[in-house]
Design an enzyme around this catalytic site. Structure first.
Site, PDB file in Angstrom:
ATOM      1  CG  HIS A 159     -13.401  -1.335   7.284  1.00  0.00           C
ATOM      2  ND1 HIS A 159     -14.064  -0.169   6.981  1.00  0.00           N
ATOM      3  CD2 HIS A 159     -12.888  -1.163   8.516  1.00  0.00           C
ATOM      4  CE1 HIS A 159     -13.937   0.674   7.985  1.00  0.00           C
ATOM      5  NE2 HIS A 159     -13.247   0.088   8.940  1.00  0.00           N
ATOM      6  CE  LYS A 163      -3.753  -2.301   2.403  1.00  0.00           C
ATOM      7  NZ  LYS A 163      -5.134  -2.070   2.712  1.00  0.00           N
ATOM      8  NE  ARG A 203      -6.444 -10.182  -3.326  1.00  0.00           N
ATOM      9  CZ  ARG A 203      -7.677  -9.690  -3.218  1.00  0.00           C
ATOM     10  NH1 ARG A 203      -8.607 -10.064  -4.094  1.00  0.00           N
ATOM     11  NH2 ARG A 203      -8.003  -8.825  -2.284  1.00  0.00           N
ATOM     12  CD  GLU A 251      -6.025   5.727   3.070  1.00  0.00           C
ATOM     13  OE1 GLU A 251      -7.206   5.387   3.322  1.00  0.00           O
ATOM     14  OE2 GLU A 251      -5.309   5.132   2.263  1.00  0.00           O
TER      15      GLU A 251
HETATM   16  P1  ADP Z   1      -8.153  -3.795   2.777  1.00  0.00           P
HETATM   17  O1  ADP Z   1      -6.903  -3.909   1.973  1.00  0.00           O
HETATM   18  O2  ADP Z   1      -7.982  -4.295   4.165  1.00  0.00           O
HETATM   19  O3  ADP Z   1      -9.350  -4.333   2.073  1.00  0.00           O
HETATM   20  P2  ADP Z   1      -8.812  -1.074   1.973  1.00  0.00           P
HETATM   21  O4  ADP Z   1      -7.851   0.035   2.061  1.00  0.00           O
HETATM   22  O5  ADP Z   1      -9.084  -1.658   0.622  1.00  0.00           O
HETATM   23  O6  ADP Z   1      -8.382  -2.226   2.988  1.00  0.00           O
HETATM   24  O7  ADP Z   1     -10.201  -0.605   2.593  1.00  0.00           O
HETATM   25  C1  ADP Z   1     -11.293  -1.467   2.794  1.00  0.00           C
HETATM   26  C2  ADP Z   1     -12.530  -0.650   3.081  1.00  0.00           C
HETATM   27  O8  ADP Z   1     -12.332   0.164   4.250  1.00  0.00           O
HETATM   28  C3  ADP Z   1     -12.899   0.358   1.986  1.00  0.00           C
HETATM   29  O9  ADP Z   1     -13.656  -0.227   0.961  1.00  0.00           O
HETATM   30  C4  ADP Z   1     -13.686   1.381   2.769  1.00  0.00           C
HETATM   31  O10 ADP Z   1     -15.000   0.959   3.036  1.00  0.00           O
HETATM   32  C5  ADP Z   1     -12.947   1.429   4.093  1.00  0.00           C
HETATM   33  N1  ADP Z   1     -11.925   2.487   4.040  1.00  0.00           N
HETATM   34  C6  ADP Z   1     -10.605   2.332   3.822  1.00  0.00           C
HETATM   35  N2  ADP Z   1      -9.979   3.522   3.827  1.00  0.00           N
HETATM   36  C7  ADP Z   1     -10.907   4.462   4.047  1.00  0.00           C
HETATM   37  C8  ADP Z   1     -10.895   5.889   4.146  1.00  0.00           C
HETATM   38  N3  ADP Z   1      -9.771   6.589   4.039  1.00  0.00           N
HETATM   39  N4  ADP Z   1     -12.081   6.517   4.373  1.00  0.00           N
HETATM   40  C9  ADP Z   1     -13.222   5.829   4.486  1.00  0.00           C
HETATM   41  N5  ADP Z   1     -13.304   4.493   4.406  1.00  0.00           N
HETATM   42  C10 ADP Z   1     -12.167   3.811   4.181  1.00  0.00           C
END
Ligand code: ADP
Length: 499
Positions: free
Chosen positions: A237, A118, A293, A202
């Site tokens: 999430h 990331k 992936r 973030e």
């Molecule tokens: P992972 O790799 O664990 O799946 P992600 O970064 O893809 O994590 O985030 C998964 C979910 O978490 C997103 O789809 C969203 O719903 C929530 N999320 C992640 N970052 C943020 C953010 N900065 N603001 C709001 N929701 C977030």
């Protein structure tokens, strides 16, 4: 041109079945690299060859790089498909496959390191001027600096584990007074769950939609996108319902986001299937991360575009898939996927385990089921509780929603509780129907999960229907209703448990 005739599958459950089917269609043999716990599964029965690589515990089997490599080599496989989850985004595994002379069906280990990590993905995107969620991903990890950065970003802020994934390792800071505690707790969790305490920050977007683009790099390295999916229905999430295409994008947004996704894939020298994830809020989109992936929800893209992403992955690994410049791909109709979990929706989603009784997925046009377990198989507590996916396609979104509700009501899974009643409630919710749901939809509308009184009347009616059908047609005669069978009090559940 790399040729292979035997593919090892470093995975389990429904995705292992999905890969086996694609291999069969391409005339390839398969080797299932399985744990001791998975000998009662569809993938085990379907694979050409199988080899046990370790006990149930994932660290000793599905996450054990050497066990997978040795299993694949011992069984004469020349390629490895990692599926999703487990080692699928592990650059060391991809590199180890290469060293061992096995073709990794996925991007290069260098691409996984650049885009899958990331922090390095954000650095690449930042350099290219792509739109990111505002945040901090610096090397200085002292509490003092992190606290200062929280103030710079502005509350609310989300703390994430750099090595995290699957919706885990995130902490929300809503007030400055809780910031230190949340950061330290995120660091501790990151260390124990992912082996690294590095976190990044973030801005938390609290009315965002999750939109993602399917990208695909062909054998020559040309990256294209295969349009978008929306996955805003999430619990903690983690996605529950996904659809293609997103009901929330204008054509202008779709074009711009697609361009960003392709730019990022091209910069990362991407080969094969990947997903670029975004958050969309107030008409602005922000890059979230790249999943290097195949994605759990890949079938909805396949349904609206008429493609087979797993076959495309395999053909790319054989240097046989090249984008046809003259082919215009336009998504048609609408597709929805529901993740079916073995859990009790009436008890806050606690996992449900046990021996499966009758399992029946109602057939019909443009309905698709990806499932890894059948009657007589056991759902254990060792792995993810997702046991199946139901996917439908129809001409329009409203018709696809109606079809999915019908499909779920007519599906039968006896022996364990499932989230099917929960899915039906979500699909029937006005906010889902009008497409305005954000990632906080579940938190807002189903904070306490399902209350049995919500479906009590329906349940009684459905129980009677189930009874009539079973008495009239006998067990296995087919269509039964599921909302009833998954309820705590259903006599049919207790009756059929253990078949
Ligand atoms: P992972 O790799 O664990 O799946 P992600 O970064 O893809 O994590 O985030 C998964 C979910 O978490 C997103 O789809 C969203 O719903 C929530 N999320 C992640 N970052 C943020 C953010 N900065 N603001 C709001 N929701 C977030």
């Amino acid at each position: 041109m790399p040729k292979f005739s035997r593919v090892a599958i470093a995975n389990r459950g429904e995705v292992a079945v999905r890969i086996i089917k694609a291999c069969e269609e391409l005339g390839l043999e398969t080797v299932l690299l399985h744990s001791e716990a998975d000998i009662h599964s569809r993938a085990f029965r379907m694979a050409t060859h199988k080899v046990c690589i370790g006990p149930a515990a994932t660290a000793e089997s599905y996450l054990n790089i050497e066990a997978n490599i040795q299993g694949a080599i011992a069984m004469g496989a020349q390629a490895v498909h990692p599926g999703f989850g487990f080692l699928s985004e592990n650059a060391d595994f991809a590199q180890r496959c290469e060293q061992a002379g096995l073709i990794f069906i996925g991007p290069s280990h260098q691409s996984i390191r650049t885009l899958g990590d990331k922090v390095s993905c954000k650095a690449l995107a930042k350099k290219a001027g792509l739109p990111l969620v505002p945040g901090y991903e610096g090397a200085d990890q002292t509490l003092q600096t992190l606290l200062k950065e929280v103030e710079v970003i502005g509350l609310p802020v989300i703390v994430k584990a750099a090595a995290g994934g699957g919706g885990r390792g995130m902490k929300l800071i809503r007030q400055m007074s809780e910031a230190a505690e949340q950061i330290e707790s995120a660091q501790r969790e990151a260390k124990s769950a992912f082996g690294s305490e590095i976190v990044f920050l973030e801005k938390y977007l609290d009315r965002a939609k999750h939109i993602e683009f399917q990208i695909f790099g062909d054998s020559t390295g040309k990256v294209m996108h295969l349009f978008d999916r929306e996955c805003s229905v999430q619990r903690r999430h983690q996605k529950i319902i996904e659809e293609a295409t997103s009901p929330s994008l204008t054509e202008d947004l779709r074009r711009k986001m697609g361009e960003v996704a392709v730019t990022l894939g091209t910069l990362g020298k991407y080969k094969g299937a990947g997903t670029v994830e975004f958050l969309l809020q107030d008409g602005q989109f922000y890059l979230l991360e790249v999943n290097t992936r195949l994605q759990v929800e890949h079938p909805v893209t396949e349904e609206v575009l008429g493609v087979d992403l797993v076959k495309m992955q395999i053909l790319t690994a054989q240097d046989k898939f090249v984008w046809n410049d003259n082919e215009i791909r336009i998504p048609r109709g609408h597709s929805i996927e529901c993740r079916i979990y073995a859990e009790n929706s009436y008890m806050g989603g606690v996992p449900s385990t046990g021996l499966l009784g009758t399992v029946h997925w109602p057939e019909g046009p443009r309905r698709r089921y990806e499932f890894g377990f059948d009657k007589g198989d056991t759902i254990t507590s060792h792995y993810d509780p997702m046991i199946a996916k139901a996917i439908v396609w129809d001409e329009s979104r409203p018709r696809a929603i109606e079809k999915m509700i019908r499909v779920l009501k007519d599906s039968t899974v006896f022996g364990v509780h499932t989230n099917i009643p929960y899915l039906i409630e979500i699909l029937s919710h006005p906010e889902f129907i009008d497409g305005t749901m954000t990632t906080r939809f579940i938190e807002k509308n189903f904070a306490d999960g399902l209350k049995s009184k919500h479906v009590e009347a329906d349940r009684k009616k459905l129980s009677q229907e189930v009874y009539k059908k079973f008495i009239a047609g006998g067990a296995g005669s087919g269509v039964t209703a599921s909302a009833a069978t998954t309820s705590e009090n259903s006599p049919w559940l207790s009756h059929w448990r253990g078949i």
